[in-house]
Motif scaffolding. Structure first.
Motif, PDB file in Angstrom:
ATOM      1  N   CYS A  80       8.211  39.978  11.376  1.00  0.00           N
ATOM      2  CA  CYS A  80       7.421  39.412  12.467  1.00  0.00           C
ATOM      3  C   CYS A  80       8.258  38.679  13.510  1.00  0.00           C
ATOM      4  O   CYS A  80       9.165  37.911  13.185  1.00  0.00           O
ATOM      5  N   PHE A  96      -0.491  44.605  17.243  1.00  0.00           N
ATOM      6  CA  PHE A  96      -0.485  43.294  16.573  1.00  0.00           C
ATOM      7  C   PHE A  96       0.646  42.406  17.099  1.00  0.00           C
ATOM      8  O   PHE A  96       1.822  42.746  17.006  1.00  0.00           O
ATOM      9  N   PRO A  99       1.741  35.457  15.833  1.00  0.00           N
ATOM     10  CA  PRO A  99       1.944  34.156  16.474  1.00  0.00           C
ATOM     11  C   PRO A  99       3.105  33.386  15.854  1.00  0.00           C
ATOM     12  O   PRO A  99       3.285  32.219  16.145  1.00  0.00           O
ATOM     13  N   TYR A 100       3.900  34.023  14.990  1.00  0.00           N
ATOM     14  CA  TYR A 100       4.980  33.320  14.293  1.00  0.00           C
ATOM     15  C   TYR A 100       6.184  34.236  14.137  1.00  0.00           C
ATOM     16  O   TYR A 100       6.051  35.457  14.128  1.00  0.00           O
ATOM     17  N   PHE A 198       9.367  35.317   4.130  1.00  0.00           N
ATOM     18  CA  PHE A 198       8.286  34.842   5.001  1.00  0.00           C
ATOM     19  C   PHE A 198       8.347  35.576   6.339  1.00  0.00           C
ATOM     20  O   PHE A 198       9.375  35.564   7.012  1.00  0.00           O
ATOM     21  N   GLY A 199       7.258  36.223   6.686  1.00  0.00           N
ATOM     22  CA  GLY A 199       7.210  36.972   7.931  1.00  0.00           C
ATOM     23  C   GLY A 199       7.582  38.440   7.797  1.00  0.00           C
ATOM     24  O   GLY A 199       7.494  39.194   8.751  1.00  0.00           O
ATOM     25  N   LEU A 200       7.989  38.832   6.612  1.00  0.00           N
ATOM     26  CA  LEU A 200       8.199  40.261   6.346  1.00  0.00           C
ATOM     27  C   LEU A 200       6.843  40.808   5.901  1.00  0.00           C
ATOM     28  O   LEU A 200       6.291  40.349   4.892  1.00  0.00           O
ATOM     29  N   VAL A 201       6.297  41.742   6.640  1.00  0.00           N
ATOM     30  CA  VAL A 201       4.983  42.283   6.273  1.00  0.00           C
ATOM     31  C   VAL A 201       5.119  42.986   4.924  1.00  0.00           C
ATOM     32  O   VAL A 201       5.915  43.914   4.784  1.00  0.00           O
ATOM     33  N   MET A 233       8.940  27.985   2.701  1.00  0.00           N
ATOM     34  CA  MET A 233       7.738  28.776   2.979  1.00  0.00           C
ATOM     35  C   MET A 233       7.610  29.985   2.041  1.00  0.00           C
ATOM     36  O   MET A 233       6.617  30.698   2.083  1.00  0.00           O
TER      37      MET A 233
END
Lengths: 487, 475
Positions: A80, A96, A99-100, A198-201, A233
């Motif tokens: 992301c 998509f 927001p992060y 964190f943030g890896l789909v 996180m």
């Protein structure tokens, strides 16, 4: 500019031989020029990149910044990026906008790196050829009729095609190492828990790990220094004191014990690849390491266990794409179930649906014990299998792939495609670190990759061996021959 | 009807009193504007990861210890997979086979007997959001504020044999959760909810009958209504030759009836599997002991103490200790000098009558005011009836009880010099009553007290009137 490593670029930037804006513009121009053919980028964010480059130049002008300040990078499109669309190469997330930032993206930004754009991949990282992308095919820069591997095919191809000096990818069952091998660059899958997810789909949460594509092992260590480390996180991220990975690159492997599991050299391995492994044993022996054949008897069970566990987790991880809150939604539906059915039927491609169905089945009551639970038991045993070998060896050496890059459409049978992961999946099952490094070309001129596997958090050991091998052989200097008419 | 025995088991969901959600730092406060207590994590955006709030485990351990459970040293969390728009990840993170607490029990009193109800397990999980149906526009909207609010689910053994027992158990659970501070237990805010599993069987039969699960129960009294209704529905079915079908049913408290939500065949296959984004919950024994030592005195212990130390009846002690706030209030009043029995009576009768809607927790004045009011009665400054009026006044405005007594003319006149002329006048005007009293007819004393009270507008102290009448007639 020729083959440009992160290390060299970093020196040039800090000595103000070039500015980050100049470097960034030159990469953007090359993307413009070559990526129409290669197809590695889904999204190029030129404006954001130039802004970041300008900020980096300000720092560099003050003599500040670190090794990655001002260096361009490409990011796989399942990681992301705030405000830049993150599609997972799926129609489902075509528009998509997260927001992060993923923690790795934040770390790269904090280090001053310049994000050029988002890279093509197999849809939701499910595949080994990048052919399942909803958007486009990515071509192998060594042979445009061949796949770049996958699922991080865009990341691998973009580094080899010099469209970015390094890139991030993700590896669930070989998705960094296999395309690195196919495209002839260095791909590292770190130990599970070393780099924040964190943030890896998520595809398969217990297997996914972010890693890098670089031209050299040295660059790989440099990038790892920036992306590794504990993240509050991510509950599965390890809280450890980490070394400077570049410190391991001494060129010294004298006395190191290197095991070569026979199960990885059996039937189905392309003879030139087997020869490359045997040749690597000789090179390392010459450098003073002790190479010895060994056995990982449970290797054959890794592939089925991998496909059960990864599909089971995927069936749950991808359930959130239901058309309710974000992502693709059909325009016409009758009631809730119809909304779910149509959205998911139209939003997902065939391979993703196949895995969701496989995983749903493996978790269903009445089948759970025979499939998911059994696979988890196999997983434990495979971990123990590796554990025993690491009591005897520092590093294991294997091929990365059974074959070199194949042609588009060649693996239309899903099972044939899955078999290509035979050398890589066990590493994910056991949560180990492994690196694929170039080991020359086959007779058709396509890259061969060899894999070095380490014990948990023994990245320094595999980087040390990989670096010594690379320096001794000079395989890192091989690059595809660019014919202007083809690009 | 008496030929059947009812078998009841409960599943109780209690919202934990943590300030933040179970896997992110969003607030759990009730009543916020829709979708303001949300973030990418609790709304299940792509790529986000959960991090367990340690306080959730602490509260679950507290609840477990207070309910005599074993605490699981190595637990894990699991995904319960199902599609619903209020569940943005399409799975609820819960616990499947290794709940934090197991094998506990609570004792309840029913029909004068103490009965032990087994607790199978207590596990932690996250709440879902809330659907808001707009029939006017034909739309359903979703409020995700509640998504990720931490819950514990308490599952009992099928040990209850009547709705009354089930209600007693629910009240005991509520009371313990309040005492320990684990939950606010506000039913109207949905922080305590329960599902009822109920079956019936002919008296004496060992095997359980086919059970149904009743959902959508929003209060303890609704639970009792639902149980009574379901018991009768099942008995009627069996007596008319039919069969109870295993199903999940939905209670409609307005209509006073239930309807089938889904049959056994339509039951979800939740495909539970270990949550790979979270690490195992390893509970340190030392930590558990620290929590155990820090537990407050629980309702049963407090009730026993009130009976032995304050000499209260079991009934009174039970009512006062049902809620920690009430018990604390009572004890503070006693500490401020009130007599335990008088304080207990005032709280349970006068105060409780004024609080019918709010419940005993909401007494608007501090315990010291109750103690001061009771002290006025004790000293003879006001009558018992006047004390009730002072309490009523305290509900209007909190100020010194003595002040209220003065303002409202509730002070008893014990000053003999003020009463002597009044009594002399009554004696002079009523020779017949004087004669009766002198002839030993004690009933006549009532006449003098009544007249004196009327003449003093109720402010005279009856004991003083008594004494003066006797003295003045002797002269």
């Amino acid at each position: 500019m020729g083959m440009m490593t992160v290390k060299k670029l970093s020196r040039m930037l800090r000595e103000r031989e070039v500015s980050s804006v100049e470097v960034t513009k030159s990469y953007l121009a090359r993307i413009e020029q070559r990526d129409g053919v290669i197809g590695s980028f889904i999204t190029v964010c030129a404006d954001e990149a130039l802004k970041a480059a300008t900020a980096a130049d300000t720092l560099l002008a003050k003599g500040e910044g670190g090794a990655l300040t001002g260096i361009p990078v490409g990011i796989k499109d399942n990681i992301c990026t705030a405000g830049v669309r993150t599609t997972c190469a799926s129609r489902m997330l075509e528009r998509f906008l997260p927001p992060y930032d993923a923690t790795v993206v934040k770390r790269l930004k904090d280090a001053g790196a310049v994000i050029l754009g988002k890279l093509n991949m197999d849809e939701f990282a499910m595949g080994s050829s990048t052919e399942s992308s909803y958007f486009k095919k990515t071509k192998n820069p060594y042979d445009l009729s061949c796949v770049p591997g996958g699922s991080s095919g865009g990341s691998a191809a973009c580094v080899t095609a010099e469209l970015a000096p390094f890139a991030l990818g993700s590896d669930t069952g070989g998705s960094i190492r296999q395309p690195a091998a196919f495209c002839g660059n260095v791909g590292l899958k770190p130990t599970y828990g070393l780099v924040s997810r964190f943030g890896l789909v998520a595809f398969a949460s217990s297997l996914d790990q972010i890693g890098s594509f670089t031209h050299t092992v040295e660059d790989c260590a440099l990038v790892l220094n920036h992306i590794a480390g504990h993240d509050p996180m991510d509950s599965t991220s390890a809280a450890l004191d980490l070394p400077d990975y570049t410190g391991a690159l001494t060129g010294e492997v004298k006395g190191m014990r290197i095991g070569v599991p026979r199960e990885y050299l059996g039937e189905g391995i392309q003879p030139e690849i087997r020869a490359a492994v045997e040749d690597a044993m000789k090179v390392l022996e010459r450098l003073g390491a002790h190479c010895e054949y060994c056995s990982l008897p449970l290797t054959q069970y890794a592939l089925p266990a991998y496909y059960l566990i990864s599909s089971a987790e995927a069936s749950s991880n991808l359930a959130r794409y239901d058309g309710v809150k974000y992502g693709y939604r059909v325009s016409e539906f009758k009631g809730l179930n119809d909304l779910y059915e149509k959205t998911r039927s139209e939003g997902f491609g065939a391979e993703v649906k196949r895995r969701i169905m496989l995983g749903t089945y493996a978790l269903s009551s009445g089948y759970y014990d025979a499939y998911y639970k059994k696979a988890q038991q196999v997983r434990t045993l495979i971990g123990q299998d590796f554990g025993k070998r690491f009591a005897e060896f520092d590093v294991l050496l294997t091929p990365t792939t059974p074959t070199t890059a194949y042609r588009f459409g060649e693996k239309s049978d899903p099972l044939a495609m899955y078999m290509g992961d035979i050398c890589t999946v066990a590493v994910n099952i056991a949560g180990l670190p492994a690196i694929s490094i170039p080991a020359g070309l086959d007779r058709a001129g396509k890259p061969i990759g060899i894999q070095l596997i380490g014990d948990r958090f023994a990245e320094s050991e595999i980087l040390r061996v990989a670096h010594a091998y690379e320096k001794e052989t000079g395989h890192d200097a091989i690059s595809p021959v660019w014919r202007e008419e083809s690009v | 009807m008496s030929a059947f025995e009812t078998v009841i088991g409960l599943e109780i969901h209690a919202e934990l009193a943590t300030r933040s959600k179970i896997y992110c730092s969003c607030s759990t406060a009730f009543g916020a504007e829709v979708n303001t207590h949300t973030c990418p994590i609790c709304t299940g955006m792509p790529g986000v990861l959960p991090v367990l709030n340690k306080k959730v485990v602490e509260y679950a351990v507290m609840a477990g210890l207070a309910m005599n459970c074993e605490i699981t040293e190595y637990g894990k969390q699991d995904r319960k997979n199902y599609f619903y728009p209020d569940l943005p990840k399409a799975y609820q993170t819960s616990q499947y086979d290794l709940p934090i607490c197991k094998n506990g029990y609570l004792e309840i009193e029913a029909d004068g007997k103490v009965k032990r109800i087994g607790i199978t397990r207590i596990h932690i999980e996250e709440d879902a959001g809330k659907l808001i149906h707009d029939p006017y526009r034909g739309q359903s909207l979703i409020d995700y504020n509640r998504c990720g609010v931490p819950l514990i689910e308490i599952v009992t053994e099928p040990d209850m044999r009547s709705p009354a027992e089930a209600k007693a158990f629910l009240e005991k659970v509520k009371s313990i959760l309040e005492y320990t501070g684990v939950s606010d237990c506000k039913m109207q805010e949905g922080s305590l909810r329960c599902d009822v599993n109920l079956s019936v069987r002919p008296m004496g039969q060992k095997e359980f009958g086919t059970r149904t699960e009743m959902k959508n129960i929003n209060s303890f009294s609704a639970a009792v209504r639902a149980m009574e209704n379901e018991r009768e529905r099942q008995i009627d079915l069996i007596e008319s030759g039919g069969e109870v079908v295993q199903a999940t049913r939905k209670w409609d408290d307005v209509k006073g009836e239930s309807s089938q939500m889904r049959s056994k065949e339509e039951a979800h296959d939740y495909r539970y599997f270990p949550e790979p984004d979270l690490v195992p919950i390893v509970v340190d024994k030392e930590w558990v002991e620290r929590i155990r030592r820090a537990l407050p005195e629980l309702p049963d212990a407090r009730k026993a103490r009130y009976m032995s130390v304050f000499g209260l009846s079991a009934y009174d002690a039970g009512i006062l200790t049902a809620s920690r706030k009430t018990a604390d209030y009572f004890e503070q009043a006693v500490q401020e000098g009130a007599s335990p029995k008088a304080a207990a009576n005032r709280i349970m009768v006068d105060i409780s009558a004024l609080l019918t809607e709010k419940g005993l927790e909401e007494i608007p004045f501090a315990p010291v005011y109750l103690a001061k009011t009771l002290a006025l009665v004790e000293a003879g400054t006001v009558s018992s009836t006047a004390a009730k009026k002072i309490i009523e006044a305290l509900f209007e405005e909190v100020k010194e009880p003595a002040e209220i007594a003065k303002e409202k003319g509730l002070l008893q006149v014990s000053d003999e010099s003020a009463l002597v002329p009044i009594i002399q006048r009554i004696i002079d005007e009523n020779p017949k009553a004087v004669a009766e009293l002198q002839a030993g007819k004690e009933k006549a004393m009532g006449f003098f007290v009544g007249q004196a009270m009327r003449a003093s507008k109720g402010s005279a102290n009856p004991a003083v009137i008594h004494k003066l009448v006797r003295e003045m007639l002797k002269k």
